[in-house]
Enzyme design. Structure first.
Site, PDB file in Angstrom:
ATOM      1  CD  GLU A 172      -2.814  -1.379   2.350  1.00 56.11           C
ATOM      2  OE1 GLU A 172      -2.815  -0.500   3.216  1.00 56.11           O
ATOM      3  OE2 GLU A 172      -3.536  -2.398   2.418  1.00 56.11           O
ATOM      4  CG  ASN A 213      -0.791  -7.088  -1.238  1.00 54.53           C
ATOM      5  OD1 ASN A 213      -1.418  -7.681  -2.106  1.00 54.53           O
ATOM      6  ND2 ASN A 213      -1.246  -6.937   0.003  1.00 54.53           N
ATOM      7  CD  GLU A 277      -4.909  -7.754   1.814  1.00 54.44           C
ATOM      8  OE1 GLU A 277      -5.770  -6.966   2.258  1.00 54.44           O
ATOM      9  OE2 GLU A 277      -3.687  -7.536   1.912  1.00 54.44           O
TER      10      GLU A 277
HETATM   11  O1  G2I Z   1      -7.787  -3.526   6.308  1.00 52.78           O
HETATM   12  C1  G2I Z   1      -7.985  -4.690   5.566  1.00 52.78           C
HETATM   13  C2  G2I Z   1      -6.691  -5.194   4.976  1.00 52.78           C
HETATM   14  C3  G2I Z   1      -6.163  -4.217   3.941  1.00 52.78           C
HETATM   15  N1  G2I Z   1      -4.930  -4.698   3.336  1.00 52.78           N
HETATM   16  C4  G2I Z   1      -3.881  -5.077   4.260  1.00 52.78           C
HETATM   17  C5  G2I Z   1      -4.393  -6.036   5.318  1.00 52.78           C
HETATM   18  O2  G2I Z   1      -3.376  -6.330   6.242  1.00 52.78           O
HETATM   19  C6  G2I Z   1      -5.603  -5.473   6.022  1.00 52.78           C
HETATM   20  O3  G2I Z   1      -5.993  -6.429   7.018  1.00 52.78           O
HETATM   21  C7  G2I Z   1      -6.599  -5.918   8.153  1.00 52.78           C
HETATM   22  C8  G2I Z   1      -6.922  -7.063   9.096  1.00 52.78           C
HETATM   23  O4  G2I Z   1      -7.836  -7.918   8.466  1.00 52.78           O
HETATM   24  C9  G2I Z   1      -7.527  -6.529  10.392  1.00 52.78           C
HETATM   25  O5  G2I Z   1      -7.667  -7.596  11.350  1.00 52.78           O
HETATM   26  O6  G2I Z   1      -5.754  -5.005   8.781  1.00 52.78           O
HETATM   27  C10 G2I Z   1      -6.381  -4.381   9.888  1.00 52.78           C
HETATM   28  C11 G2I Z   1      -5.508  -3.261  10.421  1.00 52.78           C
HETATM   29  O7  G2I Z   1      -5.154  -2.375   9.433  1.00 52.78           O
HETATM   30  C12 G2I Z   1      -6.654  -5.431  10.960  1.00 52.78           C
HETATM   31  O8  G2I Z   1      -7.346  -4.831  12.032  1.00 52.78           O
HETATM   32  C13 G2I Z   1      -6.721  -4.859  13.263  1.00 52.78           C
HETATM   33  C14 G2I Z   1      -7.457  -3.914  14.181  1.00 52.78           C
HETATM   34  O9  G2I Z   1      -7.359  -2.604  13.637  1.00 52.78           O
HETATM   35  C15 G2I Z   1      -6.871  -3.947  15.536  1.00 52.78           C
HETATM   36  O10 G2I Z   1      -7.629  -3.149  16.384  1.00 52.78           O
HETATM   37  C16 G2I Z   1      -6.793  -5.380  16.045  1.00 52.78           C
HETATM   38  O11 G2I Z   1      -6.126  -5.441  17.281  1.00 52.78           O
HETATM   39  O12 G2I Z   1      -6.734  -6.179  13.792  1.00 52.78           O
HETATM   40  C17 G2I Z   1      -6.074  -6.262  15.023  1.00 52.78           C
HETATM   41  C18 G2I Z   1      -5.983  -7.721  15.442  1.00 52.78           C
HETATM   42  O13 G2I Z   1      -7.256  -8.288  15.543  1.00 52.78           O
END
Ligand code: G2I
Length: 483
Positions: A172, A213, A277
């Protein structure tokens, strides 16, 4: 005597190589003796991973370590998927929370789970502005940040050397208009940080394929054009890059019409393309119409990938809808994945499997309504009725569990709504009439409830002050217990 170098995670590299060589010899001998190469399976595959494998692709899921202990989560992963991406466990804030101190435990658990089941692993992600450890943002000079970035890449990639098929090296880095995102890396190091990260990564684990990515680069637009320029430039100058990851975070009904052409133009540069994703969100509660559109959209994405030889893997960003990142980021939206909250296969599961060339073993090939209904013995069903109310309306999520020992094929759930309540829309069942004594009947994809399994349905309704619940439920005429 020189010690045999061992793999940082314990496996002897030489032992693994010896196994590979021996396996190759045995396979070659078997081929010579048999005189033929094993014929392709005559039956269509019945899981996503197996179907993808027959097309030479990997079908993966983002996996969260804290869910691996949940039995249906692990069994769905193990049965359906041939690849994994740790959803958060390899991100900088988790894996190097303090400078030079690596915390590999959570990611190791996923890697071990995957390796023991021969699943391919995507590494996600080394250099990203988000989920970055706080200490990194505090580094004030480009020189110091370059050193920290290289140490991070070296430390993480060395630990997983040989284990990762594709690494998301940089994630990103572009804005929607194609300019560079003003991350701490961009601001302190400048444009060259991406190239530096890829060169460092190649040296750290030459066996891994290195990916750029990003999201919203699935179709041709200003952002994907900028990535295209980056990859073209790297290829022209010999900067190592092997893959582009199109994240594929979509809104239902809005798949870019030129996704296949976009995949093809990247492949033509000489890199693999991964859909990394994939999810397709919609307003919740999900309508039957949107679930069907979502199914069509998943098939479109799978077909676009299959049409390009270098599109080698598809990863969905989660397993059941309930663990998706979508609802917390986009309130009022969700249901973006292939399995519902109870791990039931959604229409999108069936369309995805079919697009991959597989055949679904469920739902049954005969429509459930024509199968003889199996009347559960009294008490062989359990209903959970979860309401969420506001001043004039409510939504209800109903879970119907088959607590008997035989499958239910085709079902009707009957209940009486308290006066003043009227259903306005529903999902995963047809509801008739809208008020009074209501019969909810299965739809095409959820007519079978295996013994011990459950299915989820629900509806939205209005009320005039009475927010009571139905007093009883009967499934195919037999009374259910109410949880
Ligand atoms: O945002 C969706 C995806 C976009 N592309 C990169 C990916 O890495 C991203 O994944 C998401 C995860 O699926 C989420 O699970 O990235 C988020 C953060 O940018 C993740 O969220 C985080 C929460 O913000 C936190 O509060 C939490 O502690 O997940 C953490 C673990 O559950």
């Amino acid at each position: 005597m020189t010690a045999i170098p061992t793999h940082p995670r314990g496996r002897g590299v030489f032992a693994a190589l010896t196994t590979l060589v021996l396996t190759a010899i045995v396979l070659t001998m078997a081929g010579v003796i048999a005189g033929v190469i094993t014929a392709p399976a005559s039956h269509a595959a019945s899981t996503l991973g197996a179907a993808a494998s027959e097309k030479g692709r990997t079908f993966g899921a983002a996996v969260a370590n804290n869910h691996l202990g949940e039995a249906p989560y692990a069994s769905t992963l193990n049965t359906e998927f041939s690849g994994v991406t740790p959803e958060n466990e390899m991100k900088w804030d988790t894996i190097e929370p303090a400078q030079g101190q690596f915390n590999f435990g959570p990611a190791d658990a996923i890697v071990n789970h995957a390796q023991s089941r021969n699943m391919k692993i995507r590494g996600h992600t080394l250099v990203w502005h988000s989920q970055l450890a706080g200490w990194v943002s505090g580094i004030s000079t480009g020189t110091a940040l370059t050193t920290a970035m290289r140490n991070h890449i070296n430390g993480v990639m060395a630990h997983y050397a040989g284990d990762i098929v594709y690494w998301d090296v940089v994630n990103e880095a572009f804005n929607e208009d194609g300019t560079r995102r003003q991350s701490v890396f961009q601001q302190r190091i400048g444009n060259g940080y991406i190239e530096d990260a890829f060169r460092t990564a190649r040296a750290a684990d030459p066996s891994a394929k290195l990916c750029y990515n990003d999201f919203n680069i699935d179709g041709q637009n200003a952002k994907s054009n900028a990535v295209f320029q980056l990859v073209s430039d790297f290829k022209a100058r010999g900067v190592p890059i092997d893959c582009v990851g199109l994240q594929g975070h979509f809104i239902v009904g809005q798949i870019p019409g030129d996704i296949q052409a976009n995949i093809q133009r990247f492949a033509n540069l000489g890199v693999d393309v991964n859909i990394t994703e994939l999810d397709i969100r919609m307003p919740t509660p999900a309508s039957a119409a949107n679930l069907q559109t979502q199914a069509n959209n998943y098939a479109t994405v799978v077909n676009a990938c299959l049409a390009v030889a270098r599109c080698t893997s598809i990863t969905v960003w989660g397993i059941p809808d309930k663990y998706s990142w979508v609802p917390s980021t986009f309130p009022g939206q969700g249901a973006p994945l292939l399995f519902d909250d109870n791990y039931n296969k959604k229409p999108a599961y069936n369309s995805t499997l079919t697009a991959l060339g597989g055949t679904s073993s469920s739902p049954p090939t005969t429509p459930p309504t024509t199968s003889p209904p199996t009347t559960p013995p009294p008490g062989a069903c359990r209903v959970t009725y979860a309401m969420s109310t506001w001043n004039t309306g409510f939504t209800t999520n109903i879970t119907i569990a088959n607590t008997g020992s035989t499958a239910i094929n085709g079902w009707s759930l009957v209940f009486t709504l308290p006066s003043g309540q009227a259903i306005t829309s529903g999902w995963n069942a047809t509801y008739s009439p809208a008020s009074g004594q209501v019969t909810a009947r299965n739809v095409s994809y959820n007519g079978t409830i295996a013994a011990g399994q459950s299915t989820g349905i629900g509806f939205q309704a209005t009320h005039t002050g009475n927010t009571g619940r139905p007093a009883s439920f009967t499934l195919n005429g037999a009374a259910c217990t109410v949880a």
